[in-house]
Design an enzyme around this catalytic site. Structure first.
Site, short mmCIF file in Angstrom:
data_model
loop_
_atom_site.label_atom_id
_atom_site.label_comp_id
_atom_site.label_asym_id
_atom_site.label_seq_id
_atom_site.Cartn_x
_atom_site.Cartn_y
_atom_site.Cartn_z
N ASP A 53 0.41 -1.08 0.07
CA ASP A 53 -0.06 0.04 -0.57
C ASP A 53 0.91 0.92 0.08
O ASP A 53 1.39 1.60 1.01
CB ASP A 53 -0.92 0.12 1.19
CG ASP A 53 -1.59 1.68 1.30
OD1 ASP A 53 -1.61 2.15 0.14
OD2 ASP A 53 -2.18 1.33 2.14
N GLU A 131 31.35 9.71 2.50
CA GLU A 131 32.36 9.75 4.29
C GLU A 131 31.14 9.58 5.19
O GLU A 131 31.22 11.07 5.48
CB GLU A 131 33.81 10.14 4.03
CG GLU A 131 34.68 10.01 3.12
CD GLU A 131 35.77 10.88 3.48
OE1 GLU A 131 35.68 12.61 4.15
OE2 GLU A 131 36.26 11.47 2.54
N GLU A 133 29.29 10.43 8.60
CA GLU A 133 29.87 10.57 10.33
C GLU A 133 29.30 10.50 11.05
O GLU A 133 27.00 10.62 10.52
CB GLU A 133 30.91 12.06 11.21
CG GLU A 133 31.63 12.55 9.77
CD GLU A 133 32.12 14.00 9.93
OE1 GLU A 133 33.24 13.53 10.08
OE2 GLU A 133 31.39 14.09 10.32
N GLU A 188 35.61 10.56 15.54
CA GLU A 188 35.95 11.41 14.13
C GLU A 188 36.60 12.29 15.61
O GLU A 188 36.86 12.42 16.63
CB GLU A 188 35.14 12.08 13.88
CG GLU A 188 34.91 11.94 12.33
CD GLU A 188 35.89 12.83 11.93
OE1 GLU A 188 36.24 14.18 12.47
OE2 GLU A 188 36.35 13.11 10.62
N ARG A 315 40.91 23.13 3.25
CA ARG A 315 39.87 22.52 3.86
C ARG A 315 38.34 23.01 4.11
O ARG A 315 36.94 22.95 4.48
CB ARG A 315 39.83 21.41 4.93
CG ARG A 315 40.46 19.92 3.92
CD ARG A 315 40.43 19.24 5.68
NE ARG A 315 41.93 18.40 5.35
CZ ARG A 315 41.39 17.05 4.37
NH1 ARG A 315 39.89 16.94 5.25
NH2 ARG A 315 42.63 15.79 4.64
N GLU A 332 35.14 16.68 -3.61
CA GLU A 332 35.09 15.55 -2.64
C GLU A 332 34.23 17.31 -2.91
O GLU A 332 34.92 18.20 -2.29
CB GLU A 332 35.64 16.18 -1.05
CG GLU A 332 35.40 15.72 0.18
CD GLU A 332 36.23 15.73 0.48
OE1 GLU A 332 36.63 14.53 1.71
OE2 GLU A 332 36.80 16.24 1.02
#
Length: 443
Positions: A53, A131, A133, A188, A315, A332
């Site tokens: 359904d 990647e 986390e 991390e 970064r 990335e």
């Protein structure tokens, strides 16, 4: 690895003593749904004869058009390693079809398949390495999740500080038993925060794997008395959880992003792809960062990208170019978070990149200095825009972006917008503890 056929699935189910099979698919938000069948119904399932359904699934259809069919993809057959060998449980990820035998346009997996087909017509296949986390939290005496982390560890820390290491090791072993090739697993930056990276694969396989990954991580955490959360920013003042997407395009067996003669050894195709992603970045955010909470992560100071720029050196920008070249050349995208629906997230990224290639959209020059330290005026002079600051802002951008709307298709776009506007309104009218603390005695 050879792709499994329906006959292979029948044979494996018998050989491995499978008793139950979970037919899996996601709703529009990427939440995993299951229909459980016994092995006796496997033939019926593989022949696409099992109905469910659709009106009971978020973002699918109205009650008067609710009959839908599940068509399992035999390539996704896998046995859950944590179940007993006697009466084992397996799963198959399914595509959704209408009663008339046509693919259901509201199926997120179909949305991705459509954009993959467009890339194929241009000669490209997309590879993605995610990647993801997540946080591991304690549960209270009633088994309800808390935001109390199980450790005080930091980036790449080991025992005895990282008490989640046992759970993470079990997750890695389980994923490997299910056919994942794990490349890295580590603690991390934030207390209680972890990352497990698995090897890149083509876009559809990766999206299937992300859905499976989240399911496995939650299941194994539970077995360790912990709660795994993929919420982007569960705790104020520490880093949130992202899901960086490493993307590349292959053409005739070669990496289409690599050109040894070009500056940075990045081909025109790679630059156009970056240009497309940057052009559509603000609209894509509604899909890759789809919750109110997502925008609490996208703030300066926690390594999360805020500014629409690219670089091979630092970064802080939205798009980073990792150092490896040759077949490993990739870009990335650092903005997505793990609350997104991976099928829709990869579909909009690929659609934006293809738009860049088709229309030869060159990105601005790379920005190799720390954007966080620039003034607003410096950023303006360099033409560096920023990502939306709220879910509402992202939804407004999505509404204006025809390329991304077309990638989603009218059904997914309208249902997604409707649900997310409601989510924003529900958030907007709440009175939050911060406001009480800030204003109750002041005014």
């Amino acid at each position: 690895m050879a792709q499994l056929t329906n006959d292979d699935v029948r044979h494996l189910a018998k050989e491995l003593g499978v008793k139950f099979i979970r037919l899996q698919f996601t709703d529009i938000f990427g939440v995993l749904k299951n229909v459980s069948i016994t092995v006796e119904q496997l033939d019926k399932a593989l022949n696409g004869e099992l109905m469910f359904d659709g009106s009971s699934i978020e973002g699918f259809v109205r009650i008067e058009e609710s009959d839908m069919y599940l068509r399992p993809d035999p390539a996704t057959f896998v046995v859950f390693p944590w179940r007993p060998r006697d009466g084992a449980v397996a799963r198959l990820i399914c595509d959704i079809y209408n009663a008339d035998g046509t693919p259901f346009i509201g199926d997120p997996r179909y949305v991705l398949k459509r954009v993959i087909a467009e890339a194929r017509e241009m000669g490209f296949t997309m590879n993605v390495g995610p990647e993801a986390e997540f946080f591991l939290f304690h549960v209270d005496s009633d088994g309800r999740p808390t935001t109390i982390t199980h450790d005080r560890a930091g980036y790449f820390d080991l025992t005895p500080v990282d008490l989640g290491e046992d759970a993470r090791r079990d997750m890695v072993l389980t994923l490997e038993q299910m056919g994942f090739e794990i490349e890295a697993s580590h603690h991390e930056v934030a207390p209680g925060q972890h990352e497990i990276d698995f090897k890149y694969a083509d876009a559809l396989d990766t999206a299937d794997k992300v859905v499976t990954f989240k399911f496995v991580v939650r299941t194994i955490a539970q077995r360790h008395g912990l709660h795994a959360s993929f919420m982007p920013k569960p705790i104020f003042g520490i880093a949130g959880s992202g899901m960086h997407l490493n993307q590349s395009l292959m053409k005739n067996g070669e990496n289409a992003f690599y050109d040894p003669q070009a500056p940075l050894q990045l081909s025109d195709t790679a630059l156009y792809y970056i240009g497309g992603l940057m052009k559509h970045a603000r609209a894509i955010a509604a899909i890759t960062n789809p919750t109110v909470n997502s925008y609490k992560r996208l703030v300066s100071g926690y390594e999360a990208p805020v500014y629409i720029a690219w670089s091979s050196r630092n970064r802080s920008p939205l798009i980073r170019i990792p150092a490896k070249r040759g077949q490993s050349t990739r870009i990335e995208l650092r903005s997505p978070d793990p609350s997104c629906n991976p099928y829709l997230a990869l579909a909009v990224c690929l659609a934006a990149g293809l738009d860049g290639i088709k229309n030869r959209i060159l990105p601005p020059p790379p920005c190799d200095c720390n954007i966080y330290e620039m003034s607003a005026r410096e950023r303006e002079e360099r033409g560096i825009g920023c990502l939306p600051e709220s879910l509402k802002e992202a939804l407004d951008e999505l509404e204006r972006d025809e390329v991304i709307k077309e990638a989603l298709g009218p059904h997914v776009f309208s249902r997604f917008m409707e649900a997310k506007r409601i989510e924003w309104d529900r958030y907007r009218v709440q009175v939050h503890p911060w406001e009480i603390e800030e204003y109750l005695t002041k005014y």
